[in-house]
Design an enzyme around this catalytic site. Structure first.
Site, PDB file in Angstrom:
ATOM      1  N   GLY A  86       0.819  -1.219   0.000  1.00 16.45           N
ATOM      2  CA  GLY A  86       0.000   0.000   0.000  1.00 16.45           C
ATOM      3  C   GLY A  86       0.844   1.256   0.000  1.00 16.45           C
ATOM      4  O   GLY A  86       2.073   1.205   0.116  1.00 16.45           O
ATOM      5  N   GLY A  88       2.628   3.822   1.452  1.00 18.06           N
ATOM      6  CA  GLY A  88       3.184   4.101   2.770  1.00 18.06           C
ATOM      7  C   GLY A  88       3.672   5.529   2.910  1.00 18.06           C
ATOM      8  O   GLY A  88       3.998   5.983   4.005  1.00 18.06           O
ATOM      9  N   ARG A  89       3.736   6.223   1.804  1.00 18.89           N
ATOM     10  CA  ARG A  89       4.179   7.625   1.884  1.00 18.89           C
ATOM     11  C   ARG A  89       3.587   8.450   0.744  1.00 18.89           C
ATOM     12  O   ARG A  89       4.114   9.496   0.403  1.00 18.89           O
ATOM     13  CB  ARG A  89       5.689   7.683   1.815  1.00 18.89           C
ATOM     14  CG  ARG A  89       6.205   6.969   0.588  1.00 18.89           C
ATOM     15  CD  ARG A  89       7.610   7.326   0.329  1.00 18.89           C
ATOM     16  NE  ARG A  89       8.105   6.441  -0.706  1.00 18.89           N
ATOM     17  CZ  ARG A  89       9.254   6.600  -1.296  1.00 18.89           C
ATOM     18  NH1 ARG A  89      10.017   7.597  -0.947  1.00 18.89           N
ATOM     19  NH2 ARG A  89       9.648   5.779  -2.217  1.00 18.89           N
ATOM     20  N   LYS A 109       3.763  12.409  -3.215  1.00 20.98           N
ATOM     21  CA  LYS A 109       4.631  11.313  -2.749  1.00 20.98           C
ATOM     22  C   LYS A 109       5.609  11.877  -1.720  1.00 20.98           C
ATOM     23  O   LYS A 109       6.373  12.792  -2.034  1.00 20.98           O
ATOM     24  CB  LYS A 109       5.382  10.734  -3.956  1.00 20.98           C
ATOM     25  CG  LYS A 109       6.122   9.450  -3.689  1.00 20.98           C
ATOM     26  CD  LYS A 109       6.661   8.875  -4.993  1.00 20.98           C
ATOM     27  CE  LYS A 109       7.589   7.699  -4.767  1.00 20.98           C
ATOM     28  NZ  LYS A 109       8.188   7.241  -6.029  1.00 20.98           N
ATOM     29  N   GLY A 122       7.228   7.678   6.033  1.00 21.60           N
ATOM     30  CA  GLY A 122       6.239   8.333   5.183  1.00 21.60           C
ATOM     31  C   GLY A 122       6.789   9.512   4.383  1.00 21.60           C
ATOM     32  O   GLY A 122       6.039  10.205   3.703  1.00 21.60           O
ATOM     33  N   ASP A 250       4.401  -4.657  -7.531  1.00 17.25           N
ATOM     34  CA  ASP A 250       3.789  -3.427  -7.022  1.00 17.25           C
ATOM     35  C   ASP A 250       4.334  -2.198  -7.755  1.00 17.25           C
ATOM     36  O   ASP A 250       3.853  -1.091  -7.553  1.00 17.25           O
ATOM     37  CB  ASP A 250       4.011  -3.287  -5.509  1.00 17.25           C
ATOM     38  CG  ASP A 250       5.463  -3.408  -5.112  1.00 17.25           C
ATOM     39  OD1 ASP A 250       6.078  -4.445  -5.422  1.00 17.25           O
ATOM     40  OD2 ASP A 250       6.000  -2.464  -4.514  1.00 17.25           O
TER      41      ASP A 250
HETATM   42  P1  AMP Z   1       8.998   1.336  -3.252  1.00 17.08           P
HETATM   43  O1  AMP Z   1      10.262   0.612  -2.976  1.00 17.08           O
HETATM   44  O2  AMP Z   1       9.152   2.837  -3.222  1.00 17.08           O
HETATM   45  O3  AMP Z   1       8.297   0.859  -4.490  1.00 17.08           O
HETATM   46  O4  AMP Z   1       8.047   1.030  -2.031  1.00 17.08           O
HETATM   47  C1  AMP Z   1       7.695  -0.252  -1.590  1.00 17.08           C
HETATM   48  C2  AMP Z   1       6.748  -0.154  -0.427  1.00 17.08           C
HETATM   49  O5  AMP Z   1       7.361   0.496   0.688  1.00 17.08           O
HETATM   50  C3  AMP Z   1       5.482   0.634  -0.704  1.00 17.08           C
HETATM   51  O6  AMP Z   1       4.431   0.050   0.037  1.00 17.08           O
HETATM   52  C4  AMP Z   1       5.807   1.993  -0.169  1.00 17.08           C
HETATM   53  O7  AMP Z   1       4.676   2.739   0.161  1.00 17.08           O
HETATM   54  C5  AMP Z   1       6.630   1.647   1.059  1.00 17.08           C
HETATM   55  N1  AMP Z   1       7.555   2.734   1.419  1.00 17.08           N
HETATM   56  C6  AMP Z   1       8.635   3.120   0.733  1.00 17.08           C
HETATM   57  N2  AMP Z   1       9.251   4.135   1.353  1.00 17.08           N
HETATM   58  C7  AMP Z   1       8.548   4.415   2.465  1.00 17.08           C
HETATM   59  C8  AMP Z   1       8.683   5.358   3.524  1.00 17.08           C
HETATM   60  N3  AMP Z   1       9.668   6.250   3.563  1.00 17.08           N
HETATM   61  N4  AMP Z   1       7.749   5.345   4.485  1.00 17.08           N
HETATM   62  C9  AMP Z   1       6.747   4.465   4.471  1.00 17.08           C
HETATM   63  N5  AMP Z   1       6.561   3.547   3.519  1.00 17.08           N
HETATM   64  C10 AMP Z   1       7.455   3.510   2.518  1.00 17.08           C
HETATM   65 MG    MG Z   2       6.703   1.200  -5.419  1.00 21.28          MG
END
Ligand code: AMP
Ligand code: MG
Length: 492
Positions: A86, A88-89, A109, A122, A250
């Protein structure tokens, strides 16, 4: 300032998302703004004020009509399934209808901790925000489907990623943020109705041409349509040496747009096994693996659709498998079309594939720069004198000279004039890509000196990739050994 919102995702069932307001930041400052995109989306810029814009694009004030939310999704990360990821940020403000009549998501974002944040803060650091801004806009300018960057703000907060860095928020625009992982989220819960509603939403938004058709056929057609867009997309990536770096399910948008620019990078010297991402230790997402991984991700999408394709599970599997097995052929056709255009070939002849492969082999053996090789080939199309500049890119110039003779022989079978050919080749072979060391320099200047001039110049250069841009030749050159970037990071 914002155009009116047309809420679509927010009107899907409550279990598709978590309502969530961006968490305010102390000192928002606008550091980049994409005026042409804002205009195309119908923003009112008459009384544009950067300070006011910073307030909107930080999420400190939620625009009227928006109903901010964090989307639920799951995903296979490096092959391992995570049932709940989901946003997360990231926060979806809602959708707007652009001047072209198309619906687009507006997402912030880095907007704070959401119910999906797990251990994360986040937030987003400035470096990855600027990287995504540059690369997504460059992709779009090269004619490659991609999410876009509308604005970047710094937050006045520091985020800690090893060392503390300035925090930032990117306003991202996408035809939607629905991922293969969004389908997986519902399928993993046995929520077939959820999968069906999502599939209907995706058909309406991205594949309206599938509107008719019987139940099972309709969802099989959806799979086929997503597959066709993925095949076209990956072929385009391969044609510019783009390495996404984290092709998790994802990070695969069902719209067929490139999404989630984390450790992505462009290859310089042609080497099919190239990997930049620091977390991709096994090289799962190496350049050459991307088509195969796309097929793997599509198989994960297919699994979620099986109960909708046929009540008889074996029959559903048989139909989906038959379709997925056609991916390599489909991809190959797209790739050949991309490569023929790069070589200036209008007709499709059976010998072309061998000619293309021979060039790639010469490039690999000669450690030639991917982008410059093709751009200089376009020069050779009109001027024999340009040959010296092309073969000089190769450590084994004689191999390239031999290949050029074969290419010229092949061109004899074409009918267009050399001038026309060169013109078309220049539109298929960018002179400027966001070279990794340039991106890094732009980020460092912004982060350490609060100097955005390198970022702005680089953005200008890479958003006109097919123009010669006299005086900016430096931006087309590969990194010197001392400038080389070997590793890139997710930045999360
Ligand atoms: P990503 O690697 O950016 O594709 O993110 C993979 C997952 O980690 C997704 O669910 C993002 O929302 C979550 N995520 C990435 N960075 C953060 C962050 N700084 N805080 C919270 N959730 C994160
Ligand atoms: Mg992602």
């Amino acid at each position: 300032m914002f155009p009116p919102f047309t809420l679509r995702y927010a009107h899907l069932p409550a279990r598709f998302y978590e309502s969530f307001k961006p968490v305010p930041v102390p000192d928002p400052r606008l550091v980049a703004f994409n005026k042409p995109l804002a205009e195309a989306l119908g923003f009112d810029l008459v009384n544009f004020d950067a300070e006011e814009a910073a307030v909107w694009f930080s999420g400190n004030v939620v625009p009227q009509g928006a109903e901010p939310l964090a989307q639920a999704y799951a995903g296979h990360q490096f092959g391992g399934f995570v049932p709940r990821l989901g946003d997360g940020r990231a926060v979806l403000l809602g959708e707007v209808t652009g001047r072209d009549g198309k619906l687009r998501d507006i997402q912030l974002k880095g907007a704070g901790r959401t119910p999906f944040s797990r251990g994360g803060d986040g937030r987003a650091p400035l470096g990855p925000v600027l990287r995504e801004y540059l690369v997504s806009e460059a992709m779009h300018a090269m004619g490659i489907p991609s999410t876009r960057a509308l604005a970047a703000v710094t937050t006045g907060e520091r985020v800690v990623r090893g060392l503390p860095e300035p925090g930032a928020i990117l306003t991202r625009v996408a035809s939607s943020h629905i991922r293969v992982g969004t389908f997986q989220y519902f399928a993993a819960r046995g929520d077939i109705e959820g999968v069906r509603e999502l599939a209907e939403h995706v058909i309406e938004r991205h594949y309206p041409e599938l509107d008719a058709g019987q139940e099972g056929e309709r969802y099989l057609s959806l799979l086929e349509a997503v597959m066709a867009r993925q095949a076209a997309l990956i072929a385009k990536w391969m044609g510019v040496g783009f390495i996404h770096g984290v092709m998790n399910t994802d990070n695969t948008a069902v719209s067929g747009e490139t999404i989630d620019f984390g450790p992505c990078a462009f290859m310089e010297q042609y080497e099919p096994q190239t990997v930049f991402s620091s977390i991709d230790e096994g090289g799962r997402y190496a350049y050459a693996n991307q088509p195969r991984i796309a097929q793997w991700n599509l198989a994960r999408l297919a699994e979620t659709l099986l109960p909708l394709i046929d009540d008889d599970a074996d029959e559903a599997v048989a139909q989906a498998t038959e379709l997925l097995q056609r991916f390599p052929e489909r991809y190959e056709a797209e790739w050949l079309a991309v490569m023929r255009a790069k070589l200036g070939l209008e007709q499709a002849l059976p010998e072309d594939e061998a000619l293309i492969e021979a060039l790639l082999t010469a490039m690999q053996r000669g450690h030639a720069d991917f982008t410059l090789t093709f751009r200089r080939l376009a020069d050779v199309a009109v001027s024999a004198e340009a040959k010296a500049g092309l073969v000089a890119l190769f450590e084994r110039p004689e191999e390239m000279s031999a290949w050029l003779a074969d290419w010229e022989e092949r061109l004899d079978k074409e009918s267009c004039t050399a001038g026309e050919r060169a013109k078309r080749m220049r539109q298929a072979n960018p002179a400027f890509i966001p070279r990794n060391h340039r991106v890094q320099q732009a980020i460092t200047a912004a982060m350490e000196e609060n100097d955005y001039s390198l970022f702005e110049t680089l953005l200008e250069v890479v958003t006109h990739p097919f123009d010669d841009q006299p005086g900016r030749e430096e931006y087309s050159r590969p990194a010197e050994p001392s400038e080389q970037v070997f590793r890139t990071f997710c930045g999360t």
